[in-house]
Motif scaffolding. Structure first.
Motif, PDB file in Angstrom:
ATOM      1  N   TRP A  82       0.591  -1.235  -0.069  1.00  0.00           N
ATOM      2  CA  TRP A  82      -0.166   0.355   0.098  1.00  0.00           C
ATOM      3  C   TRP A  82       0.958   0.875  -0.066  1.00  0.00           C
ATOM      4  O   TRP A  82       0.743   2.194  -0.682  1.00  0.00           O
ATOM      5  CB  TRP A  82      -0.894  -0.374   1.257  1.00  0.00           C
ATOM      6  N   ALA A  85       2.513   1.579  -3.375  1.00  0.00           N
ATOM      7  CA  ALA A  85       1.046   2.693  -4.523  1.00  0.00           C
ATOM      8  C   ALA A  85       1.555   3.927  -4.239  1.00  0.00           C
ATOM      9  O   ALA A  85       2.011   4.788  -5.096  1.00  0.00           O
ATOM     10  CB  ALA A  85       0.245   1.911  -4.351  1.00  0.00           C
ATOM     11  N   ALA A  86       1.345   4.446  -2.649  1.00  0.00           N
ATOM     12  CA  ALA A  86       1.536   5.959  -2.561  1.00  0.00           C
ATOM     13  C   ALA A  86       3.042   6.287  -3.073  1.00  0.00           C
ATOM     14  O   ALA A  86       2.799   6.992  -3.692  1.00  0.00           O
ATOM     15  CB  ALA A  86       1.457   5.703  -1.363  1.00  0.00           C
ATOM     16  N   ALA A  89       2.761   6.282  -6.928  1.00  0.00           N
ATOM     17  CA  ALA A  89       2.219   7.898  -7.083  1.00  0.00           C
ATOM     18  C   ALA A  89       2.769   9.296  -6.724  1.00  0.00           C
ATOM     19  O   ALA A  89       3.156  10.479  -7.912  1.00  0.00           O
ATOM     20  CB  ALA A  89       0.620   7.580  -5.808  1.00  0.00           C
ATOM     21  N   VAL A  90       3.700   9.617  -5.866  1.00  0.00           N
ATOM     22  CA  VAL A  90       4.134  10.677  -5.228  1.00  0.00           C
ATOM     23  C   VAL A  90       5.733  11.043  -6.435  1.00  0.00           C
ATOM     24  O   VAL A  90       6.373  11.435  -7.194  1.00  0.00           O
ATOM     25  CB  VAL A  90       4.857  10.921  -4.021  1.00  0.00           C
ATOM     26  N   LEU A  92       5.607   9.289  -9.465  1.00  0.00           N
ATOM     27  CA  LEU A  92       5.126  10.269 -10.534  1.00  0.00           C
ATOM     28  C   LEU A  92       4.888  10.962 -10.810  1.00  0.00           C
ATOM     29  O   LEU A  92       5.268  12.218 -12.312  1.00  0.00           O
ATOM     30  CB  LEU A  92       3.194   9.341 -10.790  1.00  0.00           C
ATOM     31  N   LEU A  93       4.202  12.682  -9.739  1.00  0.00           N
ATOM     32  CA  LEU A  93       4.740  13.469  -9.859  1.00  0.00           C
ATOM     33  C   LEU A  93       6.340  14.240  -9.828  1.00  0.00           C
ATOM     34  O   LEU A  93       6.501  15.572  -9.951  1.00  0.00           O
ATOM     35  CB  LEU A  93       4.302  13.864  -8.612  1.00  0.00           C
ATOM     36  N   LEU A  94       7.190  13.737  -9.427  1.00  0.00           N
ATOM     37  CA  LEU A  94       8.863  13.787  -9.651  1.00  0.00           C
ATOM     38  C   LEU A  94       9.505  14.017 -10.920  1.00  0.00           C
ATOM     39  O   LEU A  94       9.956  13.878 -11.429  1.00  0.00           O
ATOM     40  CB  LEU A  94       9.244  13.184  -8.074  1.00  0.00           C
ATOM     41  N   VAL A  95       8.516  12.882 -12.189  1.00  0.00           N
ATOM     42  CA  VAL A  95       9.129  12.818 -13.183  1.00  0.00           C
ATOM     43  C   VAL A  95      10.001  14.386 -13.875  1.00  0.00           C
ATOM     44  O   VAL A  95      10.993  14.454 -14.642  1.00  0.00           O
ATOM     45  CB  VAL A  95       7.937  12.560 -14.234  1.00  0.00           C
ATOM     46  N   PRO A  96       9.330  15.860 -13.847  1.00  0.00           N
ATOM     47  CA  PRO A  96       9.760  16.963 -15.046  1.00  0.00           C
ATOM     48  C   PRO A  96      11.029  16.903 -13.845  1.00  0.00           C
ATOM     49  O   PRO A  96      11.251  18.271 -14.258  1.00  0.00           O
ATOM     50  CB  PRO A  96       8.365  16.907 -15.094  1.00  0.00           C
ATOM     51  N   ALA A  97      11.016  16.590 -13.184  1.00  0.00           N
ATOM     52  CA  ALA A  97      12.007  17.639 -12.105  1.00  0.00           C
ATOM     53  C   ALA A  97      13.925  16.774 -12.674  1.00  0.00           C
ATOM     54  O   ALA A  97      13.820  16.427 -13.757  1.00  0.00           O
ATOM     55  CB  ALA A  97      12.403  16.893 -10.985  1.00  0.00           C
ATOM     56  N   LEU A 224      14.208   8.927  -2.350  1.00  0.00           N
ATOM     57  CA  LEU A 224      12.989   9.235  -2.776  1.00  0.00           C
ATOM     58  C   LEU A 224      14.016  10.547  -4.085  1.00  0.00           C
ATOM     59  O   LEU A 224      14.148  11.435  -5.468  1.00  0.00           O
ATOM     60  CB  LEU A 224      12.551  10.180  -2.368  1.00  0.00           C
ATOM     61  N   VAL A 592      10.993  20.787  -2.677  1.00  0.00           N
ATOM     62  CA  VAL A 592      10.950  19.205  -2.890  1.00  0.00           C
ATOM     63  C   VAL A 592      11.842  18.916  -1.790  1.00  0.00           C
ATOM     64  O   VAL A 592      11.292  17.915  -1.006  1.00  0.00           O
ATOM     65  CB  VAL A 592      10.647  18.476  -3.748  1.00  0.00           C
ATOM     66  N   VAL A 595      11.449  19.550   1.958  1.00  0.00           N
ATOM     67  CA  VAL A 595      10.280  19.080   2.767  1.00  0.00           C
ATOM     68  C   VAL A 595      10.501  17.878   2.794  1.00  0.00           C
ATOM     69  O   VAL A 595      10.200  17.134   4.282  1.00  0.00           O
ATOM     70  CB  VAL A 595       9.176  19.613   1.676  1.00  0.00           C
TER      71      VAL A 595
END
Lengths: 707, 651
Positions: A82, A85-86, A89-90, A92-97, A224, A592, A595
């Motif tokens: 679980w 998966a979370a 998803a996060v 996935l948001l870092l792809v354009p970094a 990360l 990012v 944080v």
């Protein structure tokens, strides 16, 4: 401070050893049930006895609340997946970094492995991104290239050799590469799930515990930042390593040996972990299945107890199986390269080895890792500046001078000169000679260690240089306490005892390698940090999980070793993770990265520190350290204070400050573990481990039966 | 029964304040809502303290172990999600001459920093209204003025006045703008969100659960995250102000506080000020106004009916305080234009109410746009007529909600100070208020004038408050709302961000997403990805498909809100329990899936329930004086979710 704490604690520990408080310890170790047969029943009976003894309302509501009536229960695997998966998803948001040159490197390897014959992979010099990962990773690159070919990602540009140009950066190419890192993290999740299941054998745990424990590992900010922004595949490699540890804990040393060999063949910088794994596997092989007490080592052939000839032969065969399978797995990925090389196997092996261990890159990476050599280099610089100021007021004269002009420097110089003038002649000659050496080093034209370049052969002006062999020897000596502790545990409790200590020992050895290693990258902290995250997450979970079948027996405080690991991880997660921030230099990722690192620290570390039981002074120290880190980040990091004050002058000073300050945290972590291994309390732990071992084995047996 | 109650009360007295409320920590079921984010127990991995005194933790032996800040994981997740979305492109990135909303906000910062306030809304040599002229209310302008130095500190060129900085998108400036949006969102939303669990203390499923459900609904709302931190807007500020207003009104409506007087008046006035500030920040949030007005007026009336001259005086004082707060906020925000006289004020008004921009923009998921396939309303009537029709339709859509708020307030007052008990359970006003605000916004979205696709956020903000009672509806509506924004996001290069945020939301809410309602949306995504819907003759076919599904979804949400409000205030009493549960917005029927409720005993009137329950009677320790322990863990097992698998430690 540690000494003080220890002195204070000693009477309590001895008292506890003499008179175990009623209701807290089990009266006596249950007789070990025959393997498999009736173990579930035995556990139930024991659980019933404990249930009757347990108070109706326990004084430990935090733990009780999870297992008490009707709460969500998950298996470890469900919790881990679980969180996976979370986390995905996060990610996935870092792809354009931002992507570092490591992205170009890995893309180049796809093209290289896809378009050149196997024999040429390690000898190709057409690009500056030569393949310098071990053979199994090269083969994995080939497999990924095959996937990219099959789906024609970005028109096949990923698998075409670019001739040294920039790597393709179209959205589909980036998404594919980033996606491959995310998918490879599944190995990390699988390894974590397996290790948790093996270490804390429960069919179901409270959802909060399962998820918190998994998140501590899978939302690791270092991974990360390094894997999903900077771009590397550490999750894959460390996942295989964790799987090896899990196999060791499960009592399958052959599998552990093979998995460890695979991990080292994926990333050779994990090799320090071979030391503790080797110690454990040796213990497991020597112990066989014949250990006294509930040692459930197995995986090789069967073997009876006693000391008959048969038993000795069985042990020898077992050890042989472990060693041979591990060595085979280590060598197997090399064979295609050795076989297909035109110049013969020996030359091919030498070529690969030269790529894997480049010796000409200097003691320090371009950006200093936060280890001993960073501290020494900084001290060397400071000493140089001091003696030069003292001897001739030549501050700022040399081309590589670190201390600029200004009133402060002038005043310091005057004071130093006055101090030298008061020295007797024989003593005054020393600073002069030192200053001459500094001037010579600065004016020799060789690249400076503060120039941010790789390959500085002699970074110090005043001290003799450190050779790779010397650094390696220092690392091994530095790892000796951890290895000794592991061997002692194995001698006392057999393979299961050493297996339970394995994650912490891997981390300790990783820390030693990081602290003493030659040309260490700041990313190498992950080898210490991720296993420590696992070990401490296990400790934290164990601290709230009630034991027994129905969870009736309150948890007991962690062992001294586990507490030391918790404190060490707090230091690593502060200093070591923070030292990763300069890897992402742009302003876009500033929020990012801060944080991620600070958020993980703020959420997780206070609990861990409390669990680790740090004393008042060390608590004050860690808080002060964290505050100082914030101040330094404002000056040298995202705050941009240095650029505001100095403009473009002294560009290396922020990195130097970060390295040295982070090295303090890493040193504290390393020192905590070394202290624990050398002088820490062990008796309490042995007892603890034995009991836990008994519980673990019984629970595993019952689980196996139920499954 | 009395024996048990006496025991429970004694246990409560003995234990109160020392023992953590077990029910608050109780996650409900495996695989359910958010095992991680929602259920991470705040004292989850604390050691269980079995050491003897003087042992390994002697120096830190407080009665309760030190705890991390409550909600700290929520704060970190909130920030991380938004910061990560901020890595993606913003609206109009690199598309001259007009760029997009990002450029508009940058321009406003630069403009407000360079010009005196009086010239912000009027055309002048230094203010070209044709290029992103300021058309947000003054509070937004003041916020831009405050943000300008922050961005200038990162990159001065971004704040160069005039044409020099148009379309300026350096990485440093972009990062600073993103950080400003993140900071505004966090400062506005997080305080009320972190305060909410205190107010949710009496929720049937536990205040912690309820707080996390609310937190997840707000923090992981895909549409809000994508619009604010991908596209670039500041919708988080009005959302946070609305949350603060709802919290304040719940405090103000508390029976004990209402009797006490001053605290209630102050709370209600603060709530009114917060909502006024929201409207003064973004004028389209005026759709939240009618239920708020109904609430406050009803409370005036309730006070006046309280009896005698005291009642009249109290009502007058209350009205003056609330009206004073509203006027004070407006005057403070608009001061330069007020003192500037009629022309400047007229200029401000003209900028804020753009009548000339048509019935709707782009392909928005409202009735006019969807009906335009059949009836082109814009060709049938003039703009002025359309404005009237749209306003009338919106008012008609809002009317039942306004009435419901009035009825709920009247029903919660009870018959005088010592008279009959209130007719509605205590959580009703808060739930009805939230639902009514969402319903008014949904009505205005469906048939309003000059509606943008982003206005769906005004529905989601109050709807999130219902998340503890109806997580399924709220989660599904949030996902569907982001779906209606997809054409816009795709155009701006935010498709990856959309996928990531939807995935985060899906993982967080998991089982609570209603797959049946999302299936059409998923099918449309699959079809567009496969290129099926690109009809040659109709370039807008795909966009219309998105709008049509979204419109049906918003319509269904409107109907659900209407039904929920009707059930809550007692206009309608559905006979079938499944309907009653499905329409339960207060939490008395045990939520939409019938678990965790406690309405079956028949004495639920007077028990704290509903999203804001627990404030009732103004006690932080729940309701210990009532003879039954609400939400304290000592409740008989039947109160907490029957039918679940339990592992009882009973011998």
């Amino acid at each position: 401070m540690v000494r003080r704490r220890r002195r204070r604690r000693r009477p309590a520990g001895s008292a506890a050893a003499d008179t175990p408080p009623a209701g807290r310890r089990r009266p006596s170790p249950q007789p070990p049930p025959a393997a498999g047969v009736g173990s579930g029943g035995a556990a139930v009976v024991a659980g019933g006895a404990r249930r009757a003894a347990a108070p109706q309302r326990s004084p430990f509501p935090a733990a009780a609340s999870h297992v008490a009536a009707g709460h969500a229960l998950l298996s470890w695997s469900a919790g881990v997946w679980w969180v996976f998966a979370a986390a995905t998803a996060v990610k996935l948001l870092l792809v354009p970094a931002y992507r570092s040159t490591d992205y170009d490197v890995h893309v180049h390897w796809l093209a290289l492995t896809a378009s050149t014959p196997l024999g040429a992979w390690y000898t190709d010099t057409s690009s500056r991104w030569g393949l310098d990962y071990p053979p199994l990773f090269a083969l994995a690159s080939r497999a990924l290239a095959a996937v990219a070919e099959a789906f024609a990602i970005d028109g096949g540009s990923l698998v075409r050799l670019g001739g040294g140009g920039p790597a393709p950066s179209s959205p589909s190419a980036v998404l594919f590469m980033r996606g491959s890192v995310m998918a490879a993290d599944a190995v990390l999740a699988a390894g974590t799930a397996r290790l948790l299941t093996a270490t804390l054998p429960r069919r179901r745990v409270a959802a909060g515990v399962a998820v918190t424990t998994a998140a501590a590992v899978l939302l690791h900010p270092g991974l990360l930042l390094v894997d999903h922004i900077h771009f590397q595949y550490n999750g894959l490699c460390l996942g295989v390593l964790l799987a090896a540890v899990a196999a060791a804990v499960e009592g399958a040393p052959v599998v552990a040996a093979v998995a460890a060999a695979a991990a080292f063949n994926l990333k050779h910088t994990l090799l320090p972990a071979a030391l503790p794994l080797g110690v454990h596997l040796l213990a497991a092989g020597l112990g066989g299945e014949a250990g006294d007490g509930p040692t459930a080592a197995g995986g090789g052939g069967g073997g009876g107890g006693g000391s008959s000839v048969v038993s000795v032969c069985a042990r020898a065969a077992h050890l042989g199986a472990i060693v041979i399978s591990g060595a085979d797995a280590l060598v197997l990925p090399w064979l295609p390269f050795l076989a297909s090389a035109p110049a013969g196997p020996a030359a091919a092996a030498a070529a690969i080895a030269a790529r894997l261990v480049p010796t000409g890159r200097g003691l320090l990476h371009s950006y200093w890792a936060a280890n001993a050599w960073a501290v020494v280099t900084a001290a060397d610089r400071a000493a140089c500046a001091a003696v030069r100021a003292a001897v001739g007021g030549k501050a700022g004269a040399g081309p590589g001078a670190e201390v600029g002009g200004g009133r402060w420097a002038a005043a310091a110089s005057a004071a130093a000169t006055a101090a030298v003038a008061r020295l007797p002649p024989w003593a005054a000659a020393l600073p002069r000679r030192a200053a001459a050496a500094c001037v010579a080093a600065a004016s020799s034209g060789a690249p400076s260690a503060t120039g941010g370049v790789v390959g500085v052969a002699a970074p110090w002006a005043l001290l003799p240089p450190v050779t790779p062999a010397l650094a390696a020897a220092a690392a091994v000596v530095g790892a000796a306490p951890a290895l000794g502790g592991l061997a002692a545990a194995a001698a006392a409790g057999g393979a299961p005892a050493s297996a339970r200590r394995l994650p912490g020992a891997v981390a300790a050895v990783g820390l030693a390698a990081f602290w003493w290693g030659y040309h260490v990258h700041e990313k190498a902290i992950l080898l210490a940090s991720v296993p420590l995250a696992v070990a401490t997450a296990v400790t934290a979970a164990r601290a709230v999980m009630r034991r027994g079948e129905g969870g009736e027996v309150p948890p007991r405080p962690p062992s001294a070793r586990a507490r030391a690991e918790c404190r060490a991880y707090v230091w690593v997660a502060l200093g070591g993770h923070w030292a990763l921030l300069p890897l992402l230099p742009g302003p876009t990722e500033a929020v990012v990265k801060v944080v991620a690192v600070a958020g993980y620290a703020a959420v997780y570390l206070p609990r861990l520190w409390v669990l680790g039981g740090g004393g008042a002074w060390s608590t004050a120290a860690v808080v002060a350290y964290a505050v100082g880190m914030g101040v330094l980040e404002a000056y040298a990091g995202v705050g941009g204070g240095h650029a505001h004050l100095w403009g473009d002058a002294y560009p290396f000073v922020p990195l130097l400050l970060v390295s040295v300050y982070a090295a303090v945290g890493v040193a504290a972590a390393y020192g905590t573990l070394v202290w624990q291994d050398l002088w820490g309390e062990e008796e309490e732990e042995e007892e603890e481990e034995e009991e836990n071992g008994g519980t673990a084995v019984r629970a595993r047996g019952s689980d196996a039966k139920e499954d | 029964m009395p024996a048990r109650r006496v025991f429970a009360a004694v246990a409560l007295l003995v234990d109160s304040g020392r023992r953590p409320r077990r029910s608050l920590l109780a996650p409900r079921r495996p695989g359910g809502i958010v095992p991680g984010v929602l259920r991470t127990p705040s004292r989850g991995i604390m050691p269980a303290d079995p050491a003897p005194p003087g042992g390994w933790r002697r120096w830190q032996q407080p009665r309760r172990p030190p705890q991390p800040l409550p909600g700290l994981p929520l704060v970190v997740a909130f920030l991380l999600l938004r910061a990560a979305v901020g890595l993606h492109p913003h609206s109009g990135e690199g598309t001259p001459p007009m760029y997009g909303d990002f450029e508009a906000h940058r321009h406003w910062m630069e403009l407000t920093a360079a010009l005196p306030p009086r010239d912000w809304y009027t055309a002048g040599p230094a203010n070209d209204l044709g290029y992103w002229g300021l058309d947000y209310p003054p509070l937004m302008a003041w916020a831009s003025r405050a943000a300008a130095p922050l961005v200038a500190a990162a990159d001065g060129a971004a704040m160069a006045p005039g044409r020099a900085s148009r379309g300026y998108e350096s990485p440093a400036a972009r990062a600073a703008m993103r950080a400003v949006a993140l900071g505004a969102d966090a400062l506005a939303v997080l305080p009320p969100l972190l305060a909410a669990p205190r107010l949710l203390r009496g929720h049937p499923r536990g205040a912690l659960w309820a707080g996390w459900a609310l937190g997840a609904a707000v923090a992981a709302c895909p549409a809000a995250v994508l619009v604010d931190h991908g596209h670039y807007q500041f919708n988080g500020v009005p959302t946070g102000l609305l949350l603060a207003a709802l919290v304040a009104w719940e405090v103000g409506g508390d029976g004990a506080a209402a009797a006490a007087g001053a605290r209630s008046v102050v709370a209600d006035a603060a709530g009114a000020a917060a909502l006024t500030a929201a409207v003064a920040f973004k004028q389209t949030t005026a759709v939240w106004g009618p239920p708020a007005a109904a609430l406050l007026l009803s409370r005036v009336v309730a006070r006046a009916r309280g009896g005698g001259t005291t009642g009249a005086a109290a009502a007058a004082a209350y009205a003056v305080a609330v009206a004073g707060a509203v006027v004070a906020v407006l005057v403070a925000a608009c001061w330069p234009w007020l003192v500037g006289g009629r022309p400047t004020l007229a200029g401000l008004a003209a900028r804020l109410v753009p009548v000339d921009r048509g019935l709707y923009e782009d392909k928005v998921a409202n009735l006019w746009c969807v009906l335009s396939v059949v009836v082109k309303a814009q060709r049938l009537a003039s703009r002025r007529t359309l404005l009237g029709v749209a306003a009338a339709a919106s008012a008609a859509a809002a009317a039942p909600f306004v009435a419901a708020v009035a009825v709920a307030v009247a029903g919660s007052a009870g018959g005088g100070r010592h008279g009959a008990p209130p007719r509605h359970p205590p959580g009703t006003v808060g739930a009805v208020m939230s639902a009514a605000t969402a319903g008014c916004a949904a009505g205005a979205f469906l048939c309003g004038y000059q509606v943008h696709e982003k206005h769906i956020l005004q529905v989601l903000a109050p709807l999130a408050v219902l998340a503890p009672a109806a997580p399924r509806v709220v989660a599904t509506a949030s996902a569907l709302a982001a779906f209606t924004l997809y054409p816009l996001l795709h155009r701006e290069g935010l498709a990856t961000a959309y996928a990531g945020v939807q995935a985060v939301h899906a993982v967080v809410f998991g089982r609570h997403l209603w797959a049946g309602a999302l299936a059409p949306a998923a099918a449309v995504h699959a079809a567009t990805a496969a290129g099926v819907v690109s009809v040659p003759g109709a370039p807008d076919a795909a966009a219309l498909l998105f709008a049509g599904i979204g419109c049906v979804g918003v319509l269904a949400l409107y109907v659900w809100l209407l039904g929920g409000v009707a059930v809550a205030v007692g206009w309608w009493a559905p006979r079938r329990p499944c309907v009653r549960r499905a329409l339960d917005i207060v939490g008395v029927a045990g939520g939409e899936d019938g678990r965790g409720g406690r309405g079956k005993e028949g004495n639920d009137v007077g028990r704290p329930a509903g999203p804001w329950a627990g404030v009732v009677r103004g006690s932080s320790s729940g309701s210990s004086g009532e003879g039954f322990p609400a939400g304290k863990g000592e409740a008989p097992p039947s109160h907490r979710g029957g039918g679940r698998r339990r592992r009882s430690p009973q011998p």
